[in-house]
Design a protein around this motif. Structure first.
Motif, PDB file in Angstrom:
ATOM      1  N   GLY A 163       0.847  -1.165   0.039  1.00  0.00           N
ATOM      2  CA  GLY A 163      -0.006   0.010   0.004  1.00  0.00           C
ATOM      3  C   GLY A 163       0.951   1.505  -0.107  1.00  0.00           C
ATOM      4  O   GLY A 163       2.079   1.470  -0.173  1.00  0.00           O
ATOM      5  N   ARG A 164       0.068   2.357   0.247  1.00  0.00           N
ATOM      6  CA  ARG A 164       0.845   3.615   0.326  1.00  0.00           C
ATOM      7  C   ARG A 164       2.206   3.755   1.157  1.00  0.00           C
ATOM      8  O   ARG A 164       2.819   4.569   0.865  1.00  0.00           O
TER       9      ARG A 164
ATOM     10  N   SER B  68      -2.715  -1.502  -3.472  1.00  0.00           N
ATOM     11  CA  SER B  68      -3.881  -0.760  -3.121  1.00  0.00           C
ATOM     12  C   SER B  68      -3.970   0.433  -4.196  1.00  0.00           C
ATOM     13  O   SER B  68      -2.863   0.671  -4.863  1.00  0.00           O
ATOM     14  N   ARG B  69      -5.027   0.969  -4.483  1.00  0.00           N
ATOM     15  CA  ARG B  69      -5.030   2.130  -5.137  1.00  0.00           C
ATOM     16  C   ARG B  69      -4.182   3.360  -4.857  1.00  0.00           C
ATOM     17  O   ARG B  69      -3.430   3.829  -6.013  1.00  0.00           O
TER      18      ARG B  69
ATOM     19  N   GLN C 127      -3.677  -3.153  -9.338  1.00  0.00           N
ATOM     20  CA  GLN C 127      -4.589  -2.777  -8.291  1.00  0.00           C
ATOM     21  C   GLN C 127      -5.715  -3.733  -8.094  1.00  0.00           C
ATOM     22  O   GLN C 127      -6.323  -4.137  -8.950  1.00  0.00           O
ATOM     23  N   VAL C 128      -5.757  -4.070  -6.635  1.00  0.00           N
ATOM     24  CA  VAL C 128      -6.889  -4.903  -5.990  1.00  0.00           C
ATOM     25  C   VAL C 128      -7.943  -4.065  -5.594  1.00  0.00           C
ATOM     26  O   VAL C 128      -7.791  -3.096  -4.874  1.00  0.00           O
ATOM     27  N   GLY C 129      -9.182  -4.235  -5.948  1.00  0.00           N
ATOM     28  CA  GLY C 129     -10.290  -3.797  -5.456  1.00  0.00           C
ATOM     29  C   GLY C 129     -11.484  -3.489  -6.148  1.00  0.00           C
ATOM     30  O   GLY C 129     -11.742  -4.310  -7.010  1.00  0.00           O
TER      31      GLY C 129
ATOM     32  N   THR D  91     -12.775  -1.504  -7.902  1.00  0.00           N
ATOM     33  CA  THR D  91     -12.471  -0.915  -9.284  1.00  0.00           C
ATOM     34  C   THR D  91     -11.362  -1.191  -9.838  1.00  0.00           C
ATOM     35  O   THR D  91     -10.793  -0.963 -10.923  1.00  0.00           O
TER      36      THR D  91
ATOM     37  N   GLY E 164       1.024  -2.842   4.720  1.00  0.00           N
ATOM     38  CA  GLY E 164       1.001  -1.359   4.728  1.00  0.00           C
ATOM     39  C   GLY E 164      -0.243  -0.689   3.798  1.00  0.00           C
ATOM     40  O   GLY E 164      -0.187   0.316   3.152  1.00  0.00           O
TER      41      GLY E 164
ATOM     42  N   SER F   1      -4.267  -0.023   4.632  1.00  0.00           N
ATOM     43  CA  SER F   1      -5.255   0.317   5.578  1.00  0.00           C
ATOM     44  C   SER F   1      -6.628  -0.513   5.639  1.00  0.00           C
ATOM     45  O   SER F   1      -6.983  -0.816   6.730  1.00  0.00           O
TER      46      SER F   1
ATOM     47  N   GLN G  99     -13.309  -0.141  -0.392  1.00  0.00           N
ATOM     48  CA  GLN G  99     -12.966  -0.424  -1.933  1.00  0.00           C
ATOM     49  C   GLN G  99     -11.987  -1.220  -1.926  1.00  0.00           C
ATOM     50  O   GLN G  99     -11.796  -1.869  -3.172  1.00  0.00           O
ATOM     51  N   HIS G 100     -10.966  -1.418  -1.079  1.00  0.00           N
ATOM     52  CA  HIS G 100      -9.747  -2.620  -1.432  1.00  0.00           C
ATOM     53  C   HIS G 100     -10.219  -3.747  -0.695  1.00  0.00           C
ATOM     54  O   HIS G 100     -10.125  -4.715  -1.393  1.00  0.00           O
TER      55      HIS G 100
ATOM     56  N   ASN H  40       0.736  -4.007   9.577  1.00  0.00           N
ATOM     57  CA  ASN H  40       0.499  -2.781   9.759  1.00  0.00           C
ATOM     58  C   ASN H  40       1.096  -2.230  10.999  1.00  0.00           C
ATOM     59  O   ASN H  40       0.862  -3.115  11.719  1.00  0.00           O
ATOM     60  N   LYS H  41       1.410  -0.899  10.994  1.00  0.00           N
ATOM     61  CA  LYS H  41       2.032  -0.363  12.245  1.00  0.00           C
ATOM     62  C   LYS H  41       0.760   0.074  12.981  1.00  0.00           C
ATOM     63  O   LYS H  41       0.887   0.083  14.231  1.00  0.00           O
TER      64      LYS H  41
ATOM     65  N   ASP I 277       6.407  -2.288  11.963  1.00  0.00           N
ATOM     66  CA  ASP I 277       6.679  -1.437  11.133  1.00  0.00           C
ATOM     67  C   ASP I 277       7.288  -2.523  10.081  1.00  0.00           C
ATOM     68  O   ASP I 277       8.124  -3.441  10.054  1.00  0.00           O
ATOM     69  N   LEU I 278       6.598  -2.388   9.000  1.00  0.00           N
ATOM     70  CA  LEU I 278       6.893  -3.347   7.600  1.00  0.00           C
ATOM     71  C   LEU I 278       8.099  -3.032   7.051  1.00  0.00           C
ATOM     72  O   LEU I 278       8.953  -4.406   6.684  1.00  0.00           O
TER      73      LEU I 278
HETATM   74  C1  LIG Z   1     -14.289   5.328  -6.760  1.00  0.00           C
HETATM   75  C2  LIG Z   1     -13.131   4.733  -6.021  1.00  0.00           C
HETATM   76  C3  LIG Z   1     -12.705   3.700  -6.287  1.00  0.00           C
HETATM   77  C4  LIG Z   1     -11.574   2.864  -5.461  1.00  0.00           C
HETATM   78  N1  LIG Z   1     -11.194   1.876  -5.742  1.00  0.00           N
HETATM   79  C5  LIG Z   1     -10.181   1.472  -5.147  1.00  0.00           C
HETATM   80  C6  LIG Z   1      -9.567  -0.090  -5.623  1.00  0.00           C
HETATM   81  O1  LIG Z   1     -10.188  -0.595  -6.321  1.00  0.00           O
HETATM   82  N2  LIG Z   1      -8.627  -0.568  -4.717  1.00  0.00           N
HETATM   83  C7  LIG Z   1      -8.110   0.010  -3.543  1.00  0.00           C
HETATM   84  O2  LIG Z   1      -6.963  -0.301  -2.999  1.00  0.00           O
HETATM   85  N3  LIG Z   1      -8.671   1.497  -3.298  1.00  0.00           N
HETATM   86  C8  LIG Z   1      -9.419   1.936  -3.937  1.00  0.00           C
HETATM   87  N4  LIG Z   1      -9.918   3.042  -3.584  1.00  0.00           N
HETATM   88  C9  LIG Z   1      -9.253   4.037  -2.439  1.00  0.00           C
HETATM   89  C10 LIG Z   1      -9.517   3.748  -1.213  1.00  0.00           C
HETATM   90  O3  LIG Z   1     -10.513   4.167  -0.660  1.00  0.00           O
HETATM   91  C11 LIG Z   1      -8.292   4.079  -0.291  1.00  0.00           C
HETATM   92  O4  LIG Z   1      -8.076   5.447  -0.540  1.00  0.00           O
HETATM   93  C12 LIG Z   1      -7.085   3.312  -0.714  1.00  0.00           C
HETATM   94  O5  LIG Z   1      -7.381   1.794  -0.819  1.00  0.00           O
HETATM   95  C13 LIG Z   1      -6.054   3.307   0.327  1.00  0.00           C
HETATM   96  O6  LIG Z   1      -4.905   2.752   0.212  1.00  0.00           O
HETATM   97  P1  LIG Z   1      -3.785   2.296   1.283  1.00  0.00           P
HETATM   98  O7  LIG Z   1      -4.337   1.421   1.987  1.00  0.00           O
HETATM   99  O8  LIG Z   1      -2.514   1.792   0.404  1.00  0.00           O
HETATM  100  O9  LIG Z   1      -3.266   3.737   1.877  1.00  0.00           O
HETATM  101  P2  LIG Z   1      -3.678   4.399   3.396  1.00  0.00           P
HETATM  102  O10 LIG Z   1      -5.029   4.390   3.664  1.00  0.00           O
HETATM  103  O11 LIG Z   1      -2.815   5.720   3.255  1.00  0.00           O
HETATM  104  O12 LIG Z   1      -3.016   3.361   4.318  1.00  0.00           O
HETATM  105  C14 LIG Z   1      -1.661   3.131   4.342  1.00  0.00           C
HETATM  106  C15 LIG Z   1      -1.410   2.117   5.825  1.00  0.00           C
HETATM  107  O13 LIG Z   1      -0.026   1.828   5.764  1.00  0.00           O
HETATM  108  C16 LIG Z   1       0.094   1.723   7.228  1.00  0.00           C
HETATM  109  N5  LIG Z   1       1.544   2.187   7.387  1.00  0.00           N
HETATM  110  C17 LIG Z   1       2.047   3.291   7.214  1.00  0.00           C
HETATM  111  N6  LIG Z   1       3.718   3.336   7.407  1.00  0.00           N
HETATM  112  C18 LIG Z   1       3.672   1.955   7.738  1.00  0.00           C
HETATM  113  C19 LIG Z   1       5.000   1.175   8.422  1.00  0.00           C
HETATM  114  N7  LIG Z   1       5.992   1.790   8.226  1.00  0.00           N
HETATM  115  N8  LIG Z   1       4.658  -0.011   8.409  1.00  0.00           N
HETATM  116  C20 LIG Z   1       3.456  -0.810   8.605  1.00  0.00           C
HETATM  117  N9  LIG Z   1       2.411  -0.012   8.080  1.00  0.00           N
HETATM  118  C21 LIG Z   1       2.405   1.151   7.796  1.00  0.00           C
HETATM  119  C22 LIG Z   1      -0.667   2.755   8.014  1.00  0.00           C
HETATM  120  O14 LIG Z   1      -0.987   2.660   9.074  1.00  0.00           O
HETATM  121  C23 LIG Z   1      -2.133   2.638   6.945  1.00  0.00           C
HETATM  122  O15 LIG Z   1      -3.025   1.756   7.539  1.00  0.00           O
HETATM  123  C24 LIG Z   1     -11.016   3.756  -4.352  1.00  0.00           C
HETATM  124  C25 LIG Z   1     -11.557   5.132  -3.857  1.00  0.00           C
HETATM  125  C26 LIG Z   1     -12.640   5.518  -4.622  1.00  0.00           C
HETATM  126  C27 LIG Z   1     -13.125   6.976  -4.033  1.00  0.00           C
END
Ligand SMILES: Cc1cc2nc3c(=O)[nH]c(=O)nc-3n(C[C@H](O)[C@H](O)[C@H](O)COP(=O)(O)OP(=O)(O)OC[C@H]3O[C@@H](n4cnc5c(N)ncnc54)[C@H](O)[C@@H]3O)c2cc1C
Ligand SMILES: Nc1ncnc2c1ncn2[C@@H]1O[C@H](COP(=O)(O)O)[C@@H](O)[C@H]1O
Lengths: 310, 248
Positions: A201-202, A228-229, A242-244, A246, A259, A261, A265-266, A280-281, A298-299
């Motif tokens: 993820g992010r 993740s997106r 991308q998994v989710g 969409t 990493g 959340s 959508q995911h 996840n941390k 911490d990943l």
């Molecule tokens: C129309 C629409 C469609 C969408 N379709 C999809 C889709 O198909 N797939 C999808 O994935 N999303 C989709 N999304 C986006 C979705 O809403 C989220 O924004 C997205 O999934 C978040 O990605 P993330 O978990 O990587 O990021 P974040 O939500 O920012 O999460 C990052 C995570 O990493 C953790 N982290 C940070 N640093 C560390 C570390 N050092 N060690 C361990 N953990 C850490 C944090 O605690 C946090 O939980 C869509 C959104 C919309 C509006």
């Protein structure tokens, strides 16, 4: 008996796995006929004819069908539908592109992404990112359906003895043309059919970091790599990771979310995985609500350590 | 060139949908509603084409209840020029929406219709393709880049294995994917200005479209719930568990 026409997903050389689960769904409706629309696709038709349970294979071979342009293949399918009761396509990017065009030309409502066949015209399908499962019954004379691959077992790719029959029809509609494709080649298993997936993820920061942290773990587990997106939008990996809701819908034996959340959508794309592991941390991250095994860490230290110890 | 942008009022993407206990649908009472996220991307793309001098006018259309006016006002505040609300309290299926849009497209003769690829409530992913079929025009679905040149539009599409580029003759239908652009927020002055932009109200019957559903919803239920599992103490414990799973 209902006669179905199944869209064979292929690249003009081999039959793609998505076809096999679609055949299983179609077989629950009735007789299974296949359509191979392509260019120089005889080998695809021959392979498709061997899929267990398949009757006829219609082979429409023309340069106009090489890239599955919806404008060109939809009229062909509409012609074939004169002698079929249901058009059934996998919910792949081709299936999603073509089926609604066919449905509108036939003046029928499409049932998208079915999860099960409940009766001759009754299906379940996910809505609201999989948070509400609707049971719907079609009142149309003909059916147009797309099938969620993870919801149906794969038909055996050997054992059938369908007859290949050439069909003509359609052709270049003169509305659209294929320019180019950038299809990434990877040694890793394909996301939608992999037994194990490692997704990032992010939190992975950037492309090189994603590669350094996620790829070695994936390689160790012979896993496909997902994202993740947020990771895709930030450019860490290409969009087809991308998994989710969409993106890709996956249901591997083991899904490891690193990493990520766990936004709805995911989750929509992976919560049918058999075992979910989350790293996840943040101990309150929503991903832990669906994870069978969670590690709060911490990943950047945990994942290399894990890779090393496996 | 005129651009038509269909926008749907849907549950806000941040809200977790709840299935009604009687199994008839999802509870939308007092739930935050917004423009379908893919439609925001469609509006943004239309505005960028106008800013580039490719488009001259942007018409936003919504099929839905009176409150869909708010969604149209959002489109107007972002930069659409006028709006059409095709008002109905019924749930209108993609095929019927496509038929209404076809009638509007025949009146308005847009060079491009830009829709979202998917409404996040019904998750159908159908309307754009259906509209293209009904109009007999080409479709560039799941677009991540749209370039208009002369009488054609080149669309880069997000497909299963990567990206694909197609060239379509205009008029054409485009559906948006997530990476096409990042929609802007409407500024306060633009929100104020949007209040006086024209918004016409019509009914499906004005376009001769029967919106009776073809699919009967027999039941809506919750998906099987996954219960949270266990947290392991450290990497060693995780390694042991992964070995038990037999994948390493
Ligand atoms: C129309 C629409 C469609 C969408 N379709 C999809 C889709 O198909 N797939 C999808 O994935 N999303 C989709 N999304 C986006 C979705 O809403 C989220 O924004 C997205 O999934 C978040 O990605 P993330 O978990 O990587 O990021 P974040 O939500 O920012 O999460 C990052 C995570 O990493 C953790 N982290 C940070 N640093 C560390 C570390 N050092 N060690 C361990 N953990 C850490 C944090 O605690 C946090 O939980 C869509 C959104 C919309 C509006
Ligand atoms: N009721 C509606 N009003 C306006 N546009 C709609 C409506 N329903 C669908 N659309 C458009 O069609 C796209 C795809 O929706 P769907 O086929 O329902 O997944 C949406 O992103 C909108 O652009």
């Amino acid at each position: 008996m209902t006669k179905t026409l199944v869209w064979v997903e292929h690249d003009n050389a081999t039959v793609k796995d998505a076809t096999l689960s679609t055949v299983t769904a179609a077989a629950q409706l009735g007789e299974v006929h296949l359509l191979v629309a392509g260019s120089g696709a005889q080998a695809v038709a021959d392979a498709a004819a061997k899929i267990a349970g398949v009757g006829k294979v219609h082979l429409a071979d023309s340069p106009a069908f090489a890239n599955a342009l919806a404008e060109n293949v939809a009229p062909l399918i509409v012609e074939l539908m004169a002698s079929h009761d249901a058009f059934v396509a996998p919910a792949t990017s081709n299936g999603k592109n073509i089926a609604p065009r066919v449905a509108a030309l036939l003046d029928v409502a499409q049932v998208s992404d079915i999860l099960s066949v409940e009766g001759p015209k009754t299906f379940t399908r996910p809505t609201y990112a999989g948070n509400a499962i609707a049971t719907v019954e079609s009142s149309d004379a003909k059916l147009v359906i797309t099938v969620r691959g993870t919801a149906f077992a794969k038909a055996a790719s050997e054992g059938g003895s369908g007859a290949v029959e050439a069909v003509s029809g359609g052709g270049d509609a003169g509305l659209s043309s294929f320019v180019s494709a950038e299809i990434a080649k990877s040694e890793r298993p394909e996301l939608t059919s992999a037994k194990v997936i490692v997704s990032g993820g992010r939190a992975l920061k950037d492309g090189p970091t994603f590669e350094q942290v996620i790829f070695p773990l994936a390689d160790k587990l012979k896993a496909a790599v997902g994202a993740s997106r947020a990771a895709v939008d930030a450019g860490y990996v290409p969009n087809d990771y991308q998994v989710g809701q969409t993106g890709k819908i996956v249901a591997p034996e083991v899904y490891i979310a690193v990493g990520i959340s766990g936004a709805i959508q995911h989750l929509a794309g992976m919560k049918d995985s058999k075992t979910i592991i989350a790293i996840n941390k943040d101990e309150d991250a929503p991903i832990f609500q669906v994870a069978d095994l969670g590690l709060v860490a911490d990943l950047f230290t945990a994942v290399p350590e894990l890779t090393g110890k496996l | 060139m005129k651009i038509l942008v269909p926008v749907k009022r849907v549950i806000d993407y941040n809200v977790k949908p709840r299935v009604k206990s009687d199994g008839t649908g999802v509870d939308l009472a007092n739930v935050k509603m917004s423009m379908n996220p893919f439609d925001e991307i469609a509006v943004e793309e239309a505005i960028r084409l106008k800013e580039k001098g490719v488009a001259t006018e942007i018409v936003a259309v919504s099929v839905g209840p009176a409150k869909a006016q708010e969604t149209l006002r959002t489109a107007l505040a972002m930069g659409a020029d006028r709006a059409i609300l095709v008002q109905t309290d019924d749930e209108v299926e993609p095929l019927a929406v496509a038929k209404i849009l076809k009638a509007i497209a025949e009146e308005e003769t847009p060079g491009l219709v830009i829709l979202g690829k998917q409404a996040i409530d019904d998750d159908s992913n159908q309307t754009g393709q259906m509209l293209a079929a009904l109009l007999g025009r080409p479709q560039g679905t799941f677009a991540s880049e749209v370039t208009v040149e002369g009488d054609s539009v080149t669309v880069k599409r997000e497909v299963d294995g990567g990206l694909e580029t197609v060239k379509l003759s205009l008029p054409a239908i485009v559906t948006t994917d997530l990476r096409l652009n990042e929609p802007r927020y409407a500024s306060l002055p633009n929100i104020m200005k949007a209040k006086s932009k024209p918004l016409a109200t019509k009914a499906p019957a004005d376009y001769g479209v029967d919106t009776a559903p073809r699919l009967k919803t027999l039941k809506v239920s919750e998906p099987p719930v996954r219960s949270a599992g266990i947290k392991v103490a450290d990497v060693d414990a995780l390694v042991a568990k992964i070995k038990e799973l037999g994948i390493a």
